[in-house]
Design a protein around this motif. Structure first.
Motif, PDB file in Angstrom:
ATOM      1  N   LEU A 375     102.897  39.431 -37.058  1.00 20.30           N
ATOM      2  CA  LEU A 375     101.643  39.208 -37.765  1.00 20.30           C
ATOM      3  C   LEU A 375     101.358  40.498 -38.542  1.00 20.30           C
ATOM      4  O   LEU A 375     102.142  41.447 -38.485  1.00 20.30           O
ATOM      5  N   ALA A 376     100.259  40.548 -39.250  1.00 22.47           N
ATOM      6  CA  ALA A 376      99.882  41.787 -39.930  1.00 22.47           C
ATOM      7  C   ALA A 376      99.717  42.903 -38.896  1.00 22.47           C
ATOM      8  O   ALA A 376      98.954  42.757 -37.932  1.00 22.47           O
ATOM      9  N   HIS A 377     100.491  43.996 -39.039  1.00 21.53           N
ATOM     10  CA  HIS A 377     100.428  45.175 -38.173  1.00 21.53           C
ATOM     11  C   HIS A 377     100.912  44.885 -36.757  1.00 21.53           C
ATOM     12  O   HIS A 377     100.591  45.613 -35.822  1.00 21.53           O
ATOM     13  N   VAL A 378     101.699  43.815 -36.593  1.00 20.15           N
ATOM     14  CA  VAL A 378     102.247  43.428 -35.286  1.00 20.15           C
ATOM     15  C   VAL A 378     103.707  43.022 -35.471  1.00 20.15           C
ATOM     16  O   VAL A 378     104.013  42.201 -36.345  1.00 20.15           O
ATOM     17  N   HIS A 379     104.597  43.596 -34.666  1.00 13.41           N
ATOM     18  CA  HIS A 379     105.993  43.146 -34.681  1.00 13.41           C
ATOM     19  C   HIS A 379     106.598  43.407 -33.307  1.00 13.41           C
ATOM     20  O   HIS A 379     106.575  44.539 -32.809  1.00 13.41           O
ATOM     21  N   ASN A 380     107.138  42.345 -32.688  1.00 13.33           N
ATOM     22  CA  ASN A 380     107.633  42.422 -31.324  1.00 13.33           C
ATOM     23  C   ASN A 380     108.976  41.709 -31.189  1.00 13.33           C
ATOM     24  O   ASN A 380     109.220  40.707 -31.869  1.00 13.33           O
ATOM     25  N   HIS A 381     109.806  42.208 -30.294  1.00  8.81           N
ATOM     26  CA  HIS A 381     111.028  41.519 -29.873  1.00  8.81           C
ATOM     27  C   HIS A 381     111.058  41.507 -28.348  1.00  8.81           C
ATOM     28  O   HIS A 381     110.836  42.552 -27.719  1.00  8.81           O
ATOM     29  N   SER A 382     111.363  40.349 -27.770  1.00  2.17           N
ATOM     30  CA  SER A 382     111.513  40.246 -26.321  1.00  2.17           C
ATOM     31  C   SER A 382     112.664  39.314 -26.012  1.00  2.17           C
ATOM     32  O   SER A 382     112.919  38.366 -26.775  1.00  2.17           O
ATOM     33  N   GLY A 383     113.366  39.576 -24.907  1.00  4.65           N
ATOM     34  CA  GLY A 383     114.457  38.679 -24.561  1.00  4.65           C
ATOM     35  C   GLY A 383     115.468  39.305 -23.630  1.00  4.65           C
ATOM     36  O   GLY A 383     115.143  40.151 -22.784  1.00  4.65           O
ATOM     37  N   TYR A 384     116.723  38.889 -23.817  1.00  2.00           N
ATOM     38  CA  TYR A 384     117.825  39.271 -22.943  1.00  2.00           C
ATOM     39  C   TYR A 384     118.820  40.116 -23.733  1.00  2.00           C
ATOM     40  O   TYR A 384     119.222  39.761 -24.837  1.00  2.00           O
ATOM     41  N   LEU A 385     119.221  41.242 -23.142  1.00  2.00           N
ATOM     42  CA  LEU A 385     120.111  42.199 -23.787  1.00  2.00           C
ATOM     43  C   LEU A 385     121.372  42.351 -22.945  1.00  2.00           C
ATOM     44  O   LEU A 385     121.301  42.733 -21.767  1.00  2.00           O
ATOM     45  N   LEU A 386     122.529  42.057 -23.535  1.00  2.00           N
ATOM     46  CA  LEU A 386     123.802  42.201 -22.844  1.00  2.00           C
ATOM     47  C   LEU A 386     124.428  43.534 -23.254  1.00  2.00           C
ATOM     48  O   LEU A 386     124.600  43.803 -24.444  1.00  2.00           O
ATOM     49  N   THR A 387     124.736  44.367 -22.283  1.00  2.18           N
ATOM     50  CA  THR A 387     125.285  45.686 -22.586  1.00  2.18           C
ATOM     51  C   THR A 387     126.811  45.664 -22.535  1.00  2.18           C
ATOM     52  O   THR A 387     127.430  44.790 -21.920  1.00  2.18           O
ATOM     53  N   LYS A 388     127.422  46.672 -23.164  1.00  4.67           N
ATOM     54  CA  LYS A 388     128.882  46.777 -23.153  1.00  4.67           C
ATOM     55  C   LYS A 388     129.415  47.050 -21.754  1.00  4.67           C
ATOM     56  O   LYS A 388     130.578  46.759 -21.455  1.00  4.67           O
ATOM     57  N   SER A 389     128.570  47.591 -20.886  1.00  2.00           N
ATOM     58  CA  SER A 389     128.985  47.850 -19.505  1.00  2.00           C
ATOM     59  C   SER A 389     128.930  46.601 -18.634  1.00  2.00           C
ATOM     60  O   SER A 389     129.297  46.648 -17.462  1.00  2.00           O
ATOM     61  N   GLY A 390     128.437  45.492 -19.197  1.00  2.00           N
ATOM     62  CA  GLY A 390     128.427  44.231 -18.450  1.00  2.00           C
ATOM     63  C   GLY A 390     127.105  43.867 -17.812  1.00  2.00           C
ATOM     64  O   GLY A 390     127.017  42.877 -17.086  1.00  2.00           O
ATOM     65  N   LYS A 391     126.061  44.628 -18.092  1.00  2.00           N
ATOM     66  CA  LYS A 391     124.752  44.325 -17.529  1.00  2.00           C
ATOM     67  C   LYS A 391     123.994  43.320 -18.395  1.00  2.00           C
ATOM     68  O   LYS A 391     124.194  43.253 -19.609  1.00  2.00           O
ATOM     69  N   THR A 392     123.102  42.558 -17.775  1.00  2.00           N
ATOM     70  CA  THR A 392     122.126  41.735 -18.483  1.00  2.00           C
ATOM     71  C   THR A 392     120.747  42.337 -18.219  1.00  2.00           C
ATOM     72  O   THR A 392     120.272  42.342 -17.082  1.00  2.00           O
ATOM     73  N   LEU A 393     120.147  42.875 -19.277  1.00  2.00           N
ATOM     74  CA  LEU A 393     118.836  43.499 -19.175  1.00  2.00           C
ATOM     75  C   LEU A 393     117.783  42.589 -19.786  1.00  2.00           C
ATOM     76  O   LEU A 393     118.054  41.870 -20.747  1.00  2.00           O
ATOM     77  N   LEU A 394     116.576  42.639 -19.230  1.00  2.00           N
ATOM     78  CA  LEU A 394     115.434  41.948 -19.809  1.00  2.00           C
ATOM     79  C   LEU A 394     114.571  42.991 -20.498  1.00  2.00           C
ATOM     80  O   LEU A 394     114.341  44.071 -19.933  1.00  2.00           O
ATOM     81  N   PHE A 395     114.122  42.684 -21.714  1.00  2.00           N
ATOM     82  CA  PHE A 395     113.341  43.692 -22.427  1.00  2.00           C
ATOM     83  C   PHE A 395     112.171  43.052 -23.165  1.00  2.00           C
ATOM     84  O   PHE A 395     112.212  41.886 -23.556  1.00  2.00           O
ATOM     85  N   SER A 396     111.138  43.837 -23.339  1.00  2.00           N
ATOM     86  CA  SER A 396     110.012  43.470 -24.192  1.00  2.00           C
ATOM     87  C   SER A 396     109.596  44.720 -24.947  1.00  2.00           C
ATOM     88  O   SER A 396     109.204  45.720 -24.345  1.00  2.00           O
TER      89      SER A 396
END
Length: 424
Positions: A375-396
């Protein structure tokens, strides 16, 4: 989610302290308010938490709440409409399904049903307790494709589509053609199509139309217009009847629910998000209501979130919505409890693939799956991040109150999230 990992638990080259420094430096650089939460599933711990307990405007991250509520309240298929047969008459009414004659979805289930029935068709308006616009939506965005009206029986996505495939233009649905005026003289508008504020009259400015011009403009919905559009496209009479919805109506099932979720999440379709909450409310009451669907979900399925969200619409267009990054993490965990990754991740926006993440997080093998929100002056990403080391991270990663272009904030998020993918 209660623990916070110390830097001793991670590789010394890029642990929690290094990530936290990246966040702090970025926050200072662009004078904004950042909320960041990074959760390691293998460690069952929060790796980094920066303002994770503070409330932010989520924008379209709100659609993750809508997605979860829909998974809990709807079945495998979307109820397309309800109907009741009496004598030579078929009475039908809307459920809130947004896909009827939608121009980007090939769904003809309800259309073929109504077109081929031998009975006379009578449309009933189901009780609807929501307004066309939700609280705090921008009134002056009424002309933009991303803010169509909420309704009981959406048709054509509640928008009129204009293109220059024909001269001076082509229009779908053609019902509105007599409502269009063409101004070929001096340029008077920055947009090629401008709808009147309170009517379904449109003005076309050819000089503002690009060579590949295509524009969708919301129309003002009404029961009378719904019946007219239905009759025009079905090529048979449809009559509006003002009466209560009969008991014992049957449900016609339409699209698989996942196809609706996928469109809502990947292209961030606001109408689909709003209508999914309308559909969800219909599983609990004959009165359709976005607000009642939200209230039920909050009390029944989301009462255990770390911080109770302020949730007022399905799409996130309202700036009244508020939630915390750690609540988004908890929500992402709940989604995992409902769906395995091979069924969950393909529904989400995916780095480098068609959708809202198409131009970011590019890689031969996707490593980010989630939801954006702007939105105006708002920008967000949230979800699941797969790392090269094999982890699944959750992020917001939530950003509010900045003055620079959202593309600058987007690039900052991409830089930091990609570095976590590569080094953590």
């Amino acid at each position: 989610m209660q623990k916070v990992v110390s830097s001793k638990s991670e590789p010394p080259s890029f642990g929690p302290q290094a990530i936290k420094l990246r966040i702090l430096d970025s926050e200072t650089k662009y004078q904004r308010f950042i909320g960041f939460a990074l959760y390691d599933q293998q460690l069952d711990s929060m790796v980094v938490a920066h303002n994770a307990d503070k409330y932010f405007v989520p924008a379209s991250n709100t659609k993750l709440f809508t997605f979860y509520a829909s998974l809990k309240m709807l079945g495998d298929s979307i109820p397309a409409l309800k109907y009741f047969v009496t004598g030579d008459s078929l009475l039908f009414w809307g459920t809130g399904d947004p896909s009827f004659l939608h121009m980007d979805l090939k769904n003809v289930t309800a259309y073929e049903f109504l077109k081929n029935r031998k009975e006379k068709l009578y449309y009933i308006t189901a009780p609807f307790a929501s307004t066309a616009f939700a609280p705090n939506w921008s009134w002056d965005d009424y002309n933009y494709y991303y803010q169509p009206e909420r309704s009981i029986f959406p048709i054509y996505g509640n928008v009129v589509k204009f293109t220059n495939k024909a001269k001076p233009y082509s229009i779908t649905p053609t019902t509105f053609k007599s409502n269009v005026s063409v101004v070929a003289g001096q340029q008077t508008s920055q947009t090629a199509i401008l709808r009147d504020w309170r009517t379904n009259n449109f003005t076309y400015f050819p000089k503002s139309a690009a060579p590949d011009f295509s524009m969708e403009v919301p129309f003002i919905t009404s029961a009378e217009l719904t019946v007219k559009l239905l009759a025009d496209t079905l090529k048979r009479p449809v009559k509006l009847v003002k009466r209560t919805v009969p008991k014992g109506g049957k449900v016609l099932l339409g699209l698989p629910a996942d196809s609706v979720y996928k469109r809502m999440l990947q292209v961030s379709d606001n109408l689909f998000a709003e209508q999914l909450m309308v559909l969800s409310s219909g599983t609990k009451s004959d009165t359709l209501s976005v607000e009642k669907g939200i209230q039920f979900a909050l009390k029944t399925y989301l009462a255990d979130l770390p911080d109770a969200p302020v949730w007022v619409d399905g799409s996130g267009l309202s700036t009244i919505n508020l939630c915390t990054p750690r609540t988004i993490i908890a929500l992402l965990q709940k989604l995992q409890n409902e769906r395995s990754h091979n069924r969950l991740l393909p529904l989400l926006a995916t780095g480098g693939r068609p959708g809202t993440f198409r131009n970011i997080y590019k890689a031969p093998v996707p490593f980010v799956f989630g939801k954006s929100g702007t939105l105006a002056h708002v920008h967000n990403h949230s979800g699941y991040l797969l790392t090269k080391s094999g982890k699944t991270l959750l992020f917001s990663f939530m950003n509010n109150n900045y003055k620079v272009a959202s593309s600058v904030i987007r690039d900052e998020m991409e830089r930091i999230i990609t570095e976590i993918h590569e080094k953590y």
